[in-house]
Design a protein around this motif. Structure first.
Motif, PDB file in Angstrom:
ATOM      1  N   TRP A 131     -20.466   8.625  15.846  1.00 53.53           N
ATOM      2  CA  TRP A 131     -19.786   7.993  16.979  1.00 53.53           C
ATOM      3  C   TRP A 131     -19.085   6.713  16.509  1.00 53.53           C
ATOM      4  N   TYR A 132     -19.783   5.980  15.642  1.00 50.85           N
ATOM      5  CA  TYR A 132     -19.217   4.732  15.131  1.00 50.85           C
ATOM      6  C   TYR A 132     -17.955   4.993  14.309  1.00 50.85           C
ATOM      7  N   ARG A 133     -18.043   5.980  13.431  1.00 54.81           N
ATOM      8  CA  ARG A 133     -16.897   6.144  12.543  1.00 54.81           C
ATOM      9  C   ARG A 133     -15.784   6.970  13.179  1.00 54.81           C
ATOM     10  N   PHE A 134     -16.036   7.726  14.212  1.00 62.56           N
ATOM     11  CA  PHE A 134     -14.984   8.528  14.834  1.00 62.56           C
ATOM     12  C   PHE A 134     -14.444   7.906  16.116  1.00 62.56           C
ATOM     13  N   ASP A 135     -15.327   7.333  16.921  1.00 61.31           N
ATOM     14  CA  ASP A 135     -14.865   6.815  18.202  1.00 61.31           C
ATOM     15  C   ASP A 135     -14.743   5.302  18.218  1.00 61.31           C
ATOM     16  N   TYR A 136     -15.621   4.649  17.508  1.00 57.38           N
ATOM     17  CA  TYR A 136     -15.576   3.185  17.539  1.00 57.38           C
ATOM     18  C   TYR A 136     -14.489   2.672  16.590  1.00 57.38           C
ATOM     19  N   GLN A 137     -14.499   3.188  15.341  1.00 54.50           N
ATOM     20  CA  GLN A 137     -13.472   2.801  14.386  1.00 54.50           C
ATOM     21  C   GLN A 137     -12.204   3.580  14.671  1.00 54.50           C
ATOM     22  N   GLN A 138     -11.080   2.868  14.563  1.00 57.74           N
ATOM     23  CA  GLN A 138      -9.799   3.530  14.785  1.00 57.74           C
ATOM     24  C   GLN A 138      -9.151   3.809  13.428  1.00 57.74           C
ATOM     25  N   HIS A 139      -8.650   5.013  13.291  1.00 53.66           N
ATOM     26  CA  HIS A 139      -7.989   5.399  12.046  1.00 53.66           C
ATOM     27  C   HIS A 139      -6.523   5.662  12.327  1.00 53.66           C
ATOM     28  N   GLY A 140      -5.735   5.773  11.267  1.00 59.03           N
ATOM     29  CA  GLY A 140      -4.323   6.034  11.474  1.00 59.03           C
ATOM     30  C   GLY A 140      -3.675   6.647  10.256  1.00 59.03           C
ATOM     31  N   VAL A 141      -2.453   7.141  10.486  1.00 58.23           N
ATOM     32  CA  VAL A 141      -1.670   7.733   9.399  1.00 58.23           C
ATOM     33  C   VAL A 141      -0.221   7.272   9.599  1.00 58.23           C
ATOM     34  N   VAL A 142       0.469   6.983   8.533  1.00 60.58           N
ATOM     35  CA  VAL A 142       1.885   6.610   8.622  1.00 60.58           C
ATOM     36  C   VAL A 142       2.686   7.871   8.932  1.00 60.58           C
ATOM     37  N   ILE A 143       3.562   7.784   9.920  1.00 63.09           N
ATOM     38  CA  ILE A 143       4.314   8.976  10.325  1.00 63.09           C
ATOM     39  C   ILE A 143       5.813   8.840  10.081  1.00 63.09           C
ATOM     40  N   THR A 144       6.227   7.682   9.583  1.00 58.98           N
ATOM     41  CA  THR A 144       7.640   7.531   9.231  1.00 58.98           C
ATOM     42  C   THR A 144       7.774   7.710   7.721  1.00 58.98           C
ATOM     43  N   PRO A 145       8.975   8.034   7.254  1.00 63.56           N
ATOM     44  CA  PRO A 145       9.126   8.274   5.814  1.00 63.56           C
ATOM     45  C   PRO A 145       8.585   7.123   4.965  1.00 63.56           C
ATOM     46  N   GLU A 146       8.806   5.915   5.412  1.00 59.99           N
ATOM     47  CA  GLU A 146       8.164   4.799   4.732  1.00 59.99           C
ATOM     48  C   GLU A 146       8.120   3.599   5.663  1.00 59.99           C
ATOM     49  N   VAL A 147       7.199   2.722   5.419  1.00 59.46           N
ATOM     50  CA  VAL A 147       7.064   1.526   6.244  1.00 59.46           C
ATOM     51  C   VAL A 147       6.657   0.359   5.344  1.00 59.46           C
ATOM     52  N   VAL A 148       7.284  -0.772   5.596  1.00 60.19           N
ATOM     53  CA  VAL A 148       6.965  -1.974   4.825  1.00 60.19           C
ATOM     54  C   VAL A 148       5.780  -2.658   5.481  1.00 60.19           C
ATOM     55  N   VAL A 149       4.750  -2.894   4.733  1.00 61.53           N
ATOM     56  CA  VAL A 149       3.576  -3.597   5.240  1.00 61.53           C
ATOM     57  C   VAL A 149       3.816  -5.083   5.057  1.00 61.53           C
ATOM     58  N   ARG A 150       3.566  -5.828   6.090  1.00 62.35           N
ATOM     59  CA  ARG A 150       3.884  -7.260   6.061  1.00 62.35           C
ATOM     60  C   ARG A 150       2.625  -8.099   6.154  1.00 62.35           C
ATOM     61  N   LYS A 151       2.792  -9.365   5.764  1.00 63.97           N
ATOM     62  CA  LYS A 151       1.646 -10.270   5.777  1.00 63.97           C
ATOM     63  C   LYS A 151       1.365 -10.770   7.181  1.00 63.97           C
ATOM     64  N   GLY A 152       2.374 -10.740   8.044  1.00 62.86           N
ATOM     65  CA  GLY A 152       2.162 -11.178   9.413  1.00 62.86           C
ATOM     66  C   GLY A 152       2.684 -10.140  10.380  1.00 62.86           C
ATOM     67  N   TYR A 153       2.454 -10.337  11.638  1.00 65.11           N
ATOM     68  CA  TYR A 153       2.887  -9.339  12.621  1.00 65.11           C
ATOM     69  C   TYR A 153       4.271  -9.691  13.144  1.00 65.11           C
ATOM     70  N   SER A 154       5.201  -9.699  12.235  1.00 64.94           N
ATOM     71  CA  SER A 154       6.578  -9.989  12.585  1.00 64.94           C
ATOM     72  C   SER A 154       7.457  -9.430  11.482  1.00 64.94           C
TER      73      SER A 154
END
Lengths: 276, 708
Positions: free
Chosen positions: A206-229
């Motif tokens: 329950w902790y690892r499937f419902d409590y923790q949120q997971h994700g996958v990148v769905i665009t060809p590429e995405v730049v990861v940034r140091k801040g949320y901007s």
């Protein structure tokens, strides 16, 4: 007089004991039934699923596969969350040329079908070279070695069954004859230990499937940034490619703070990823 | 008439004789003046004084004008330019002359460098322009300024020093210096210099291959030819001879060993730093390269680091003895030293490698004494011009993989028997010499025969060895009816034959079996995968799923938790309740009291049932009911109790008299009924006993149970 009194007493108490046992047994059965049975197959879902499968077999273009995938998504939104739907949804996304979404679907299917060969194969095939390197398992997964063998709902059922069994043994130990009591009591203690383990296993899932949120990148590429901007500097030297999996650590507006398997962190727009 | 002799001269007057006459007269008058004759002195004063005064005035005037002119010239001297070869060292200078030390070589060897100085006087803040020439390389080497300021002289002189290196032999003219001052162009002098050729050391620069193709590897080589010494030194390396006798090392300047001097068309395979690490040494053996030095701390006598010293960076090359034909056709032995650097031709177009230079001492045999000595020699390796050409477009096959050179291509596929869903590895190896690092992997997945039947995973593995490039592809057959991995073409460009070469990889027979180990739950037999299952084009299994598997499989966490808690609570209740019950059930008196009323009732029911058939038994039951009730309530031993006993017990309990009497009556009636009671009497006895039961129980409950 003594024997007759005893016999009378015993004969008077045995119906009561029988009644008690009947009540307890009924309660157990009810609980077991409630836990073991889910919602079951909804006829409407079955019909919808069959139609979607038919369209999947007829689809030829990516747009058509996307349409089929949408039908499966609708079923999921209605509550038909099971390995079967997630698995075919993943297949539809692969055919539609959306490997990122396919991986998300396959991962969710894995929760219900952890040892499904075709599913495993399809997931690995879609991940390709993006398959994460073998990570060291957490200690708890080494202790609960069956964690990836039993499905997510299966662990809950198993824990409930073992708990019920332990309950029955415990109650039996109370009412058992003196010769059998020690054995039944020991069995009840063993049952209690296993109950604890399976409850822990279910809770961890329950902790690892419902409590923790997971994700996958769905665009060809995405730049990861140091801040949320978008004005923040990139966190890594290269962008993340479609299909890269991560854990979500924080949500802030339209941005996600993600953590990669190697513990590196950064922010990405939530439109570039699918979370689950 | 001659005054002394009185003789009249009769000679004819000529201009020459007139002059003589005037001069003699003047001389006579001056003699007479000096002789002291008064009349003559006065005459002398008149005739000598004024001419002297006049002469002096003229002279003074000339000097004054000259001084003024000189002054005018010194205060406002115009700009001027001068130039000379060699270095002039200016000491303390004053008018009219300067003390100088000047070196004017009349001849120099090709490859050596000569200072060239250009002096600008009162030109202001301008820099001279040195005319470009193909005969020399010109390198600025600084400037210095001197200023002279006196009441009569004011002069500012700026001297620019250049280093000229001639590039060919012959009588050359040093580059002319010009300067623009106040709209006027001043030009320096033309200086000639004889540049001599020597055959003791020669440099040759070459590129291999010539006219390289784009992306082809190019090797630039400087070959230093040092003439072999005669006689007993003929077989000895002259550099070794030099190093064994002197500390000097000849210098070799190869500009394109520094990355900034490499033409843009070429990209070095090793950076300058990497090249140096591979080739140079600090042992001071060989040629001192590009005036590079390595700074290191000199160790002190007691191990403490001393002052920093510069160690020349040298390159030591193993020479080979070659023979070269001179102008007379004679084969002359030379020791050849080759220094190379490798590049990749990255840009199309012309490129030029700058000239190289050798200067320094080389050993020689003195022709007169036959002794070994050293001589300073210079030599120049002229620049090399070449062109990078493109791989021709015409005839370029689709299978061309940017490989330029000579190659052999091989392929391997393993395993060749496998199950559906498993992977094979296709290994493609390209071996040879050429642009191995620039080769791009063949697009195997685009080949029609392969694309249809196999899934190729991108990107392939890539390995670069010294003489090979190896690509590894993961390949999956898509169906079980695929029996062959077809051959495909790979092409490269051979610059030697100037043509494209195409190689076919071998064909591989393969066998793809069913994958029976894949289990799909919810489908059919469950013992294996469906027959005929095949991979889709995307490499996934599109298995059918049983619609009955569709449902909401999410665990009901809340319900589950509630159930577990409920179980725990229920168990707790049961355990606690049972514990309490058992504690209570261990109390016999309590148990008897609790069961007393029920027991009595049961007996009375039994009495009523048998009253019709067996009055005696019925009476016994009634009696047992009353006696049992009293015995259970008072925890008395279950033995016989007479009516009197019962009365007494009741009285002890504090029962009221009515109850006591009624109880006695019933008990006595029961005793009497044994011996001839009728069923009617027993029936009413039962009724009475039933009526008595409740108040009797109450009375007994209210009192303390007595013990026997």
């Amino acid at each position: 007089m003594t024997a007759s009194a005893d016999n009378t007493t015993r004969s008077q108490s045995s119906p009561r004991r029988m009644k008690a046992r009947t009540v307890i047994g009924s309660v157990c059965l009810l609980l077991l039934t409630a836990i073991m049975t889910g919602c079951g197959a909804n006829p409407r879902w079955i019909g919808k699923f069959e139609r979607a499968q038919e369209e999947l077999s007829k689809a030829r273009t990516q747009a058509q596969y996307e349409d089929v995938a949408r039908r499966y998504e609708e079923m999921l939104d209605e509550g038909a969350q099971c390995g079967a739907v997630y698995s075919v949804l993943g297949n539809a996304y692969v055919k539609a040329g959306k490997p990122g979404r396919a991986i998300a679907a396959y991962r969710q299917a894995q929760r219900y079908w952890p040892t499904h060969s075709f599913l495993q194969y399809n997931l690995q095939s879609t991940l390709g070279d993006n398959a994460p390197a073998d990570e060291s398992k957490p200690l708890i997964e080494n202790l609960l070695f069956w964690q990836n063998w039993i499905s997510y709902p299966g662990k809950f059922r198993l824990a409930a069954v073992v708990a019920l069994l332990t309950f029955a043994l415990g109650v039996g130990a109370i009412f058992a004859k003196s010769q059998l009591q020690p054995y039944i009591r020991r069995a009840a203690w063993v049952g209690l230990v296993f109950s604890g383990l399976f409850i822990l296993s279910a809770t961890y899932d329950w902790y690892r499937f419902d409590y923790q949120q997971h994700g996958v990148v769905i665009t060809p590429e995405v730049v990861v940034r140091k801040g949320y901007s978008t004005e923040s500097k990139p966190a890594f030297t290269k962008p993340l490619l479609e299909g890269t999996e991560f854990r979500v650590r924080q949500n802030r507006g339209d941005w996600l703070l993600i953590e990669l398997p190697d513990n590196q962190k950064g922010w990405i727009p939530n439109t570039t990823a699918q979370t689950y | 008439m001659d005054k002394i002799t009185g003789t009249k001269s009769t000679r004819k007057a000529t201009p020459k004789s007139n002059t003589r006459r005037v001069a003699s007269r003047l001389a006579i008058r001056m003699a007479r003046c000096l002789a002291g004759q008064k009349a003559d002195r006065q005459h002398r004063a008149k005739t000598i004084f004024w001419p002297i005064v006049l002469l002096a005035a003229i002279l003074i005037g000339i000097c004054g004008i000259g001084t003024g002119a000189a002054q005018a010239q010194g205060l406002a001297a115009g700009p001027s330019i001068n130039a000379w070869l060699g270095k002039r060292q200016t000491g303390f200078s004053m008018m009219p002359g300067e003390r100088t030390t000047q070196v004017k070589p009349e001849e120099m060897y090709l490859g050596l460098t000569i200072p060239y100085q250009v002096s600008l006087e009162n030109c202001g803040n301008v820099t001279p322009s040195i005319a470009k020439t193909d005969d020399f390389t010109v390198q600025a080497a600084g400037q210095h300024q001197t200023e002279i300021s006196t009441p009569t002289i004011q002069r500012i002189t700026t001297t620019y020093t250049y280093l000229l290196t001639p590039l060919r032999t012959g009588q050359l003219i040093a580059p002319v210096a010009t300067v623009e001052v106040a709209g006027q162009t001043l030009t320096g002098p033309e200086l000639k210099i004889d540049v001599l050729r020597q055959d003791r050391v020669e440099l040759q620069v070459s590129t291999t291959p010539s006219s390289p193709v784009l992306m082809q590897e190019v090797t630039a080589t400087v070959s230093v030819y040092i003439k072999a010494l005669p006689d007993r030194y003929a077989k000895q390396d002259p550099m070794r001879i030099l190093q064994s006798r002197t500390n000097s090392r000849p210098s070799l300047v190869i500009p394109w060993l520094d990355d900034e001097n490499v033409p843009a068309s070429l990209v070095p395979i090793l950076t300058a730093t990497e090249w140096r690490e591979e080739n140079v040494n600090l042992r001071k053996t060989g040629f001192h390269l590009n005036d590079w030095v390595h700074q290191r701390a000199m160790a002190g006598g007691i191990g403490i680091l001393g002052p920093m010293v510069n160690t020349p960076v040298c390159i030591s090359v193993q020479p080979s003895l070659v023979f070269r034909t001179d102008e007379d056709g004679v084969q002359v032995p030379y020791w050849r030293y080759d220094i190379s650097r490798r590049f990749i031709a990255k840009q199309l177009g012309n490129f030029e490698l700058p000239p190289c230079r050798f200067y320094g001492a080389v050993p020689m045999i003195n022709g007169m004494t036959g002794q070994l000595q050293v001589e300073e020699i210079g030599a120049v390796g002229l620049s090399v011009k070449d062109t990078v050409r493109d791989v021709p477009l015409a005839g370029r096959p689709d299978s061309y993989i940017d490989a330029v050179g000579q190659f052999t291509i091989g392929a391997r596929l393993t395993p060749q028997t496998l199950r559906l869903g498993e992977k094979m590895t296709l290994t493609l190896s390209i071996r040879g010499s050429g642009t191995l690092s620039q080769i791009r992997p063949p697009a195997v997945d685009k080949i029609p025969g392969i694309e249809r039947n196999f899934k190729i995973f991108d990107p392939p593995g890539d390995e670069l060895a010294d003489d090979a490039r190896i690509f590894s592809y993961d390949v999956k057959p898509l169906r079980t009816d695929v029996t062959e991995f077809p051959s495909f073409s790979v092409s490269y460009f051979d610059p030697i034959s100037d043509s494209y070469k195409t190689v076919q990889t071998p064909k591989f027979d393969i066998k793809v079996e069913e994958n029976t180990e894949v289990h799909v739950p919810g489908i059919g037999n469950g013992n294996g995968g469906p027959a005929g299952m095949e991979l889709s084009d995307e490499g996934i299994f599109m298995e059918s799923v049983d619609p009955a598997d569709v449902g909401d499989d999410r665990p009901r966490v809340g319900l589950w938790l509630a159930g577990l808690l409920g179980l725990g609570v229920v168990y707790g209740l049961i355990a606690v309740g049972t514990m309490l019950i058992r504690r209570q059930s261990g109390n016999v008196a309590l148990r008897r009291r609790r069961g007393a009323s029920g027991q009595a009732r049961t007996r009375l029911v039994e009495a009523r049932r048998v009253a019709g058939n067996d009055p005696r038994a019925a009476a016994d039951h009634v009696r047992d009911a009353i006696v049992g009730l009293i015995g259970d309530m008072l925890n008395l031993p279950p033995d016989a109790m007479t009516p009197g006993d019962a009365q007494r017990r009741l009285r002890q309990c504090g029962a009221d008299q009515k109850t006591i009497d009624e109880t006695r009556r019933i008990l006595e009636a029961c005793d009497g009924a044994r011996y001839g009671a009728t069923d009617t009497a027993v029936s009413s006895l039962v009724r009475d006993a039933q009526t008595l039961l409740v108040p009797l129980t109450k009375q007994l409950r209210g009192g303390n149970g007595g013990t026997k």
